[in-house]
Design a protein around this motif. Structure first.
Motif, PDB file in Angstrom:
ATOM      1  N   ALA A   2       8.520   1.075  -1.822  1.00 19.01           N
ATOM      2  CA  ALA A   2       7.835  -0.050  -2.477  1.00 19.01           C
ATOM      3  C   ALA A   2       7.782   0.163  -3.984  1.00 19.01           C
ATOM      4  CB  ALA A   2       6.435  -0.198  -1.920  1.00 19.01           C
TER       5      ALA A   2
ATOM      6  N   TYR B 297      10.838  -6.671  -1.633  1.00 19.98           N
ATOM      7  CA  TYR B 297       9.430  -6.360  -1.351  1.00 19.98           C
ATOM      8  C   TYR B 297       9.305  -5.455  -0.123  1.00 19.98           C
ATOM      9  CZ  TYR B 297       4.721  -7.055   0.484  1.00 19.98           C
ATOM     10  OH  TYR B 297       3.464  -6.852   0.997  1.00 19.98           O
ATOM     11  N   TYR B 298       8.675  -4.326  -0.322  1.00 17.37           N
ATOM     12  CA  TYR B 298       8.292  -3.444   0.789  1.00 17.37           C
ATOM     13  C   TYR B 298       6.791  -3.252   0.671  1.00 17.37           C
ATOM     14  CZ  TYR B 298      13.098  -2.052   1.819  1.00 17.37           C
ATOM     15  OH  TYR B 298      14.425  -2.046   2.180  1.00 17.37           O
TER      16      TYR B 298
END
Lengths: 520, 316
Positions: free
Chosen positions: B178, B168-169
């Motif tokens: 992301a 997760y970004y």
């Protein structure tokens, strides 16, 4: 420095065959240090970050909980009194030196001057607190059993010297086997609650960040006692739920190494990655039989199971050749693994049928965790074989947590698990509740056979070599006669890493060390 | 409208209470014991009992429920048995990842669902219409986890274009990374639910386009595009919005299998881990938040519904 390590079985009173066998074993062990970190091709390079993954859900930073799930921090965040090399011999680590008393009733340990990750200096008080915690039966810890048997008290001699008064005379190998398991922990944080949140050690790497269930970041300890080590700047651990997802991440270059990879997934990885086998005999796979109630309260039926396992097929079909048949509860490098008992567990369905007929019991079940397809296959192999002699072995499968509860609660007829006993003190198999001599032995409803209790007691008290050997024979005899732990296979953990990662090593407990790891 | 919204929110309360009881009952019917897991295989029975007492598991389930509800009402969801960290923190750490994945998946599904749904409704006998219907059938038949595995094998393992582990970004911090990380799990989820949405678009639009007011619009000489966009699609949208809302609610509940396959750190994986370890506070807290999210989204859908179709709010 210590006296020479006792190798009792190698001295006087042994048969020629025994001496040859042990000589061969020692020669193999001596060769292991050069074999284990065999992937060291170049000069170690300092720096770099590696990402390793495991499917085991990390639980705690507590070095007293030496479960596989916690291995990522064991040799990285902590130093131990002694370290065990691949040769199974003890080497100085947190302890600079140790000296047994002439009568083997005490050992004096000199700690290495150093600092915890917090910056606090390591002192005798930390070691005394560590042993006191191990002696405390009210706190969960996997060190309690052996500590209670071995150690009467820890006495501070000066800021860095501690004497352990033993409960009786013990061979030095027994004492050092115990010291290998004693962690150096900051006394202020040496309790289960504090060590749930963060480590309190002095090992080669310092915890920087922990995202429970997702990732953990460790950074080089600049004040580690081994000058210039560790080589790596950072280690990141990633936690996966699925072996397949972990292997896909390895294949796609997302991670540098996968820890504890299941045997069925290894073959396609061998071309592109380095497969490091775990320590030979770090664990032995066993089938445990619930001996305090039917159907396995019948000794003949239990003995029949000894002859019902086609171990060659188990290794070939269930473990894809990445294992070896086990003929004893004791691993292949254990001094209690005596070849003369191998025939007593030979695969022989006629003998099994005869024993089942004497037992007059024709059905039983075995419970297997659903997350372990290899053990499920072992059970299926046994099921098919036993069906040919008219015995109905039913297989029950449950998720890991239900399995664990039923396992401890003694609610299964039989289960499959593994026990670790790779060091040089065979009676320490009693650390495993299923093999213990006390009330915790759930397979016997808290009342293990008197013969087993006596055999272990003899082994604990044996100091002279011939007595030690006789005690090993006695332990084997009881295990075969009572037959509640059926040897299946010598368990092998698999570590698959990128070819650029070198210098990773394993101790006899299969705790991996990254102190000498580097990126080539 | 305010009264309508207040009414919808008021309906939350009984549903949440009933859900909490159901969650509690389900958790306690699960076989297994967190104290056993926590203590490990080598712990003695006495150690397990001590741990059970420490965690409060030696109390009756009803007693534990009452304490838990009391804490929840004070805003305390408890602490995880395994990490001792607050459940609220664990959920808030994972929720943004799930929301982001759900949003990207929904956008992807809509990008596919509307063109295919419209093509299938307007030109059912054309090649385009047939291709659209094939997509709908395949998307409905193929499970998301299977598609996920296929995507990993092709794009991660073979081609090495995209990572197989979907970290997760936050999209507002690093949009490219992301999207790169979320692309495969979002595709797996989006393609599957896109099929459902596309079917609804087709069915709804087919029906709408046969209505009298469409015939009237055409007879007045209004362009076909305008008929479709202003008269057809707008009226066909109502059931489609419902289904999108339901899908979004499901996503927030965590696309458990997809998150596990892609090792995506969302709420679904959190629940999966919690259930595997019997981490009761984490299971209860997470599912309560999921139920609340589902109810909120349903309420939002109803409000949008009322906004689009004034007849609904008038009746309410």
């Amino acid at each position: 420095m210590s006296k020479l390590i006792n190798m009792p079985v190698l001295q006087g009173g042994l048969s020629r065959r025994q001496v040859l066998r042990n000589g061969l074993m020692l020669a193999s062990a001596a060769a292991l240090p050069t074999l284990m970190p065999s992937r060291v091709f170049a000069q170690p390079v300092r720096g770099g970050k590696i990402t390793l993954a495991t499917v085991y859900p990390f639980r705690a930073f507590d070095p007293y909980l030496t479960q596989l799930v916690n291995f990522p921090v064991m040799q990285t965040c902590y130093s131990w009194l002694l370290s065990a090399g691949a040769d199974m011999l003890p080497h100085p680590d947190g302890a600079e030196s140790w000296e047994m008393s002439a009568d083997n009733t005490s050992v004096t340990v000199r700690l290495r001057p150093g600092r915890f990750h917090s910056g606090k200096a390591i002192s005798s008080d930390d070691l005394i607190a560590a042993v006191d915690r191990a002696l405390d039966s009210t706190q969960t810890n996997s060190l309690h059993g052996s500590t209670a048997i071995l150690v009467k008290q820890a006495v501070k001699l000066d800021d860095l010297t501690v004497r352990f008064d033993l409960t009786q005379a013990f061979p030095e190998s027994t004492v050092t086997d115990w010291m290998i398991r004693v962690p150096i922990v900051d006394a202020e944080f040496n309790n289960p609650d504090a060590l749930l949140q963060a480590p309190a050690g002095s090992g080669p790497f310092v915890l920087v960040d922990n995202q429970p269930g997702t990732s953990m970041l460790l950074r080089r300890n600049e004040h580690y006692w081994q000058e210039g080590k560790p080589y790596l700047d950072e280690i990141e651990y990633r936690f996966f739920e699925s072996q397949n997802a972990m292997v896909a991440a390895l294949q796609s270059g997302g991670i540098d190494g996968a820890l504890f990879v299941t045997a069925s997934l290894i073959r396609p990885l061998e071309m592109d990655f380095e497969v490091i086998p775990g320590f030979r005999g770090a664990q032995v796979g066993l089938m445990y039989l619930q001996a305090d109630k039917g159907p396995f309260d019948n000794k003949f039926l239990r003995q029949a199971m000894l002859h019902s396992v086609d171990r060659e097929r188990v290794v070939r079909d269930a473990y894809f050749g990445r294992s070896e048949p086990a003929h004893s509860v004791f691993g292949p490098v254990s001094p209690a693994n005596l070849p003369k008992f191998a025939d007593a567990v030979a695969y022989d369905l006629d003998r099994a049928a005869e024993l089942i007929k004497r037992a007059g019991v024709w059905a039983a079940s075995v419970s297997i965790p659903a997350s372990d397809p290899a053990r499920l296959q072992v059970a299926q192999i046994m099921q098919a074989d036993l069906a040919t002699i008219g015995f109905d072995l039913q297989i029950k499968s449950a998720d890991q947590t239900s399995f664990a509860a039923d396992y401890r609660g003694g609610r299964n007829d039989a289960t499959m698990s593994a026990t670790g006993n790779s060091l040089r003190t065979p009676w320490m198999v009693t650390n495993d509740a299923a093999l213990s001599t006390g009330e915790g032995n759930f397979l016997w409803g808290g009342k293990p056979p008197a013969a087993w209790v006596e055999a272990i007691s003899e082994a604990q008290q044996a100091v002279r070599d011939e007595v030690v050997l006789a005690s090993y024979e006695r332990m084997n005899e009881v295990l075969l006669d009572e037959a509640w732990a059926i040897p299946l296979n010598v368990w092998q953990n698999n570590f698959v890493v990128s070819r650029s990662l070198q210098g990773m090593s394993l101790n006899p407990l299969d705790m991996f060390s990254l102190t000498e790891a580097y990126l080539a | 409208m305010t009264k309508y919204i207040a009414g919808r929110i008021f309906q939350f309360i009984p549903v949440l209470i009933l859900s909490s009881i159901l969650i509690w009952a389900m958790v306690y019917t699960l076989p297994g014991d967190p104290a056993e897991v926590l203590a490990g295989n080598q712990a003695t029975t006495q150690e397990v009992e001590q741990l059970r007492a420490k965690l409060g598991l030696d109390q009756s389930p009803v007693h534990q429920y009452v304490i838990w509800v009391g804490n929840v009402l004070r805003g305390d969801l408890g602490a995880s048995y395994f990490t001792q960290r607050p459940v609220f923190d664990a959920i808030t750490a994972r929720l943004p990842a799930t929301v982001q994945l759900a949003a990207i998946s929904i956008v992807m599904s809509l990008l596919v669902a509307f063109p295919t749904g419209i093509a299938s409704a307007l030109w059912p006998r054309s090649l385009l219409g047939r291709l659209a219907r094939t997509y709908q059938t395949v998307a409905l038949a193929v499970p998301a986890f299977w598609l996920g595995l296929l995507l990993i094998l092709i794009f991660s393992v073979s081609l090495r274009w995209l990572p197989s582990a979907g970290d997760y970004y936050p999209i507002w911090q690093n949009p490219i990374e992301a999207l790169r990380r979320a692309l495969l799990p979002a595709l797996a989820l989006g393609m599957a639910i896109g099929g459902v949405t596309s079917r609804f678009v087709t069915a709804s639009l087919t029906e709408t386009m046969q209505r009298d007011y469409i015939r009237m619009a055409r007879s007045k000489g209004i362009s076909e595009t305008r008929v479709l966009l202003h008269h057809g699609l707008r009226n066909a949208l109502l059931p489609v919005i419902t289904i999108i809302g339901l899908q979004l609610g499901n996503f927030l509940g965590g696309a458990v299998v997809t998150e596990v396959i892609f090792n995506y750190p969302g709420i679904g994986r959190l629940v999966y881990t919690a259930i595997s370890g019997r981490d009761y506070p984490l299971i209860q807290g997470s599912i309560l938040v999921i139920v609340a999210s589902f109810l909120t989204i349903n309420a939002i859908v109803d409000i949008i519904y009322a906004y689009i179709d004034p007849r609904i709010r008038v009746r309410s």
